[in-house]
Scaffold this motif. Sequence first.
Motif, PDB file in Angstrom:
ATOM      1  N   ASN A  98     -10.558  15.653   0.596  1.00 41.04           N
ATOM      2  CA  ASN A  98      -8.765  15.063   1.402  1.00 41.04           C
ATOM      3  C   ASN A  98      -9.778  13.928   2.272  1.00 41.04           C
TER       4      ASN A  98
ATOM      5  N   ALA B 289      -6.826  12.179  -1.421  1.00 36.54           N
ATOM      6  CA  ALA B 289      -6.847  13.250  -1.641  1.00 36.54           C
ATOM      7  C   ALA B 289      -6.697  13.627  -3.151  1.00 36.54           C
TER       8      ALA B 289
ATOM      9  N   CYS C  30      -6.067  16.769  -4.393  1.00 41.38           N
ATOM     10  CA  CYS C  30      -5.046  17.957  -4.756  1.00 41.38           C
ATOM     11  C   CYS C  30      -4.440  16.538  -5.947  1.00 41.38           C
TER      12      CYS C  30
ATOM     13  N   ASP D 185      -0.807  17.030  -6.080  1.00 43.56           N
ATOM     14  CA  ASP D 185       0.197  17.312  -5.607  1.00 43.56           C
ATOM     15  C   ASP D 185       0.439  15.680  -4.504  1.00 43.56           C
ATOM     16  N   GLU D 186       0.160  15.869  -3.288  1.00 43.63           N
ATOM     17  CA  GLU D 186      -0.869  14.331  -2.817  1.00 43.63           C
ATOM     18  C   GLU D 186      -0.128  14.941  -1.701  1.00 43.63           C
ATOM     19  N   LEU D 187       0.430  15.549  -1.697  1.00 42.29           N
ATOM     20  CA  LEU D 187       1.982  15.963  -0.650  1.00 42.29           C
ATOM     21  C   LEU D 187       1.017  15.801   0.758  1.00 42.29           C
ATOM     22  N   CYS D 188      -0.336  15.722   1.666  1.00 47.60           N
ATOM     23  CA  CYS D 188      -0.863  15.871   2.674  1.00 47.60           C
ATOM     24  C   CYS D 188      -0.841  13.848   2.733  1.00 47.60           C
TER      25      CYS D 188
ATOM     26  N   CYS E 234      -2.810  20.340   3.648  1.00 44.06           N
ATOM     27  CA  CYS E 234      -2.952  20.599   2.340  1.00 44.06           C
ATOM     28  C   CYS E 234      -2.757  21.596   1.529  1.00 44.06           C
TER      29      CYS E 234
ATOM     30  N   PRO F  53      -2.710  22.817  -1.890  1.00 40.57           N
ATOM     31  CA  PRO F  53      -3.945  22.960  -2.654  1.00 40.57           C
ATOM     32  C   PRO F  53      -5.771  23.358  -2.486  1.00 40.57           C
TER      33      PRO F  53
END
Length: 121
Positions: free
Chosen positions: A63, A77, A79, A81-84, A99, A101
Amino acid sequence: MKRNDIILIGILLVIAVGAFFYFNNNRKEGDKVVVTIDGKFYKEFPLNKDIETDIEVPGGGSNHLVIKDGYADVTAASCPDELCVHQKSIHSVKESIICLPNKVVVEIKGDAESELDGVAN
Ligand SMILES: [Zn+2]
């Protein structure tokens, strides 16, 4: 005293003075950005110092953490989903970017509590 002794004492003095200022500054700096991976402490950074760093997740993920103008943000990032990345930047104590994942948590922590403890003890 030999010349080497004087050099050694000089080096020790520089380290001692540096450590003093480091810890002194650290105490006054107040809020910190604390990074944990899978519940374990990874690194912490002062919130008032601009940095850009990669949080390396064991197993290959990462990240990208940016601290700027008192705000901490994850700007990239690994991951899926890239929600972070889409979470808003944080700047107040107890705010966090998570994050799932990568199991990375970026959280703002204040120094106020530990200072109060110090006074009480
Ligand atoms: Zn993520």
